[in-house]
Write a protein that holds these residues in place. Structure first.
Motif, PDB file in Angstrom:
ATOM      1  N   ARG A  39       0.835  -1.209   0.000  1.00 37.78           N
ATOM      2  CA  ARG A  39       0.000   0.000   0.000  1.00 37.78           C
ATOM      3  C   ARG A  39       0.872   1.262   0.000  1.00 37.78           C
ATOM      4  N   ASP A  40       1.954   1.238   0.778  1.00 31.21           N
ATOM      5  CA  ASP A  40       2.847   2.391   0.839  1.00 31.21           C
ATOM      6  C   ASP A  40       3.485   2.690  -0.521  1.00 31.21           C
ATOM      7  N   VAL A  41       3.791   1.642  -1.287  1.00 34.13           N
ATOM      8  CA  VAL A  41       4.370   1.834  -2.617  1.00 34.13           C
ATOM      9  C   VAL A  41       3.405   2.642  -3.485  1.00 34.13           C
ATOM     10  N   VAL A  42       2.143   2.228  -3.496  1.00 32.42           N
ATOM     11  CA  VAL A  42       1.149   2.933  -4.314  1.00 32.42           C
ATOM     12  C   VAL A  42       0.921   4.341  -3.759  1.00 32.42           C
ATOM     13  N   ASP A  43       0.853   4.470  -2.438  1.00 30.73           N
ATOM     14  CA  ASP A  43       0.687   5.806  -1.843  1.00 30.73           C
ATOM     15  C   ASP A  43       1.827   6.734  -2.260  1.00 30.73           C
ATOM     16  N   HIS A  44       3.052   6.211  -2.273  1.00 26.42           N
ATOM     17  CA  HIS A  44       4.201   7.017  -2.691  1.00 26.42           C
ATOM     18  C   HIS A  44       4.054   7.466  -4.148  1.00 26.42           C
ATOM     19  N   VAL A  45       3.691   6.538  -5.012  1.00 25.26           N
ATOM     20  CA  VAL A  45       3.537   6.869  -6.431  1.00 25.26           C
ATOM     21  C   VAL A  45       2.461   7.946  -6.602  1.00 25.26           C
ATOM     22  N   HIS A  49       2.889  11.881  -7.924  1.00 29.40           N
ATOM     23  CA  HIS A  49       2.068  12.461  -8.983  1.00 29.40           C
ATOM     24  C   HIS A  49       1.579  13.842  -8.545  1.00 29.40           C
ATOM     25  N   GLY A  50       1.144  13.940  -7.288  1.00 31.24           N
ATOM     26  CA  GLY A  50       0.699  15.225  -6.757  1.00 31.24           C
ATOM     27  C   GLY A  50       1.800  16.269  -6.773  1.00 31.24           C
ATOM     28  N   VAL A  51       3.025  15.847  -6.462  1.00 30.02           N
ATOM     29  CA  VAL A  51       4.176  16.764  -6.492  1.00 30.02           C
ATOM     30  C   VAL A  51       4.383  17.297  -7.913  1.00 30.02           C
ATOM     31  N   MET A  52       4.215  16.458  -8.909  1.00 31.91           N
ATOM     32  CA  MET A  52       4.393  16.881 -10.300  1.00 31.91           C
ATOM     33  C   MET A  52       3.322  17.882 -10.721  1.00 31.91           C
ATOM     34  N   LEU A  53       2.152  17.806 -10.087  1.00 28.95           N
ATOM     35  CA  LEU A  53       1.034  18.671 -10.463  1.00 28.95           C
ATOM     36  C   LEU A  53       1.079  20.037  -9.799  1.00 28.95           C
ATOM     37  N   THR A  54       1.772  20.145  -8.684  1.00 29.61           N
ATOM     38  CA  THR A  54       1.803  21.392  -7.916  1.00 29.61           C
ATOM     39  C   THR A  54       2.276  22.597  -8.730  1.00 29.61           C
ATOM     40  N   PRO A  55       3.366  22.496  -9.506  1.00 24.41           N
ATOM     41  CA  PRO A  55       3.822  23.678 -10.262  1.00 24.41           C
ATOM     42  C   PRO A  55       2.831  24.189 -11.311  1.00 24.41           C
TER      43      PRO A  55
END
Length: 189
Positions: A39-45, A49-55
């Motif tokens: 579950r942590d692996v998917v949560d990290h991915v 994705h959210g980090v990539m969307l922030t900018p």
């Protein structure tokens, strides 16, 4: 559709198939990442994705399960990659300025392959990576200068709780390229 968007879609589809194949009782299985469950692996991915969307002023909403969370994250990134203005928006990254699509390509798209292997290993799925992805990832990872690789291996160097690579696992030089790649990034093939 550009090369980066196409590569992302192909990798995201493969990762999504792995997420969809996880049985409910497997979510707490230990992954090859010492501190993470499946579950942590998917949560990290999803988080990355959210980090990539922030900018580009996009935000992910919390989802009730790993599959839905990934599907929503995937759709949001694909929407950005399909928008020429957003895809080409320049952003500052730990490795210097990149366009959003380049950042997606170098971080979450590559993560889909590597963490797809982690998820497969944790849940007893096929661990075979696409040979073209293995060659591409090997070329980029093996070209990282020693000082940068040391930073990649230093927990927290890119922010609290962020670990890019683990300590190298020695793999015979005659081993398959996938195994050598995994050893280089700190996985036991």
């Amino acid at each position: 559709m550009g090369e980066i968007a196409e590569r992302y879609r192909r990798r995201a589809e493969a990762f999504e198939r792995k997420v969809a194949a996880v049985r409910p009782e497997q979510w707490d299985n230990q992954s090859p990442c010492e501190k993470w469950t499946a579950r942590d692996v998917v949560d990290h991915v999803v988080t990355m994705h959210g980090v990539m969307l922030t900018p580009v002023a996009r935000k992910l909403e919390p989802a009730d399960n790993p599959l839905t969370a990934f599907q929503e994250a995937r759709a949001a990134v694909e929407e950005v990659l399909d928008d020429p203005v957003l895809a080409l928006t320049e952003t500052d990254t730990p490795t210097g300025p990149l366009t959003t699509e380049q950042h997606v390509d170098q971080v979450v798209s590559d993560d889909l392959v590597l963490h797809g292997w982690d998820l497969a290993r944790a849940t007893g799925q096929d661990e075979t990576m696409d040979p073209d992805d293995v060659e591409r990832l090997w070329a980029s990872a093996s070209a990282v200068p020693a000082d940068v690789m040391e930073k990649f291996r230093t927990p927290g160097a890119f922010g609290e709780g962020i670990e890019v690579y683990g300590p190298e696992v020695v793999v015979p030089v005659e081993a398959p390229l996938q195994d050598r790649l995994l050893g280089l990034i700190g996985r036991q093939p």
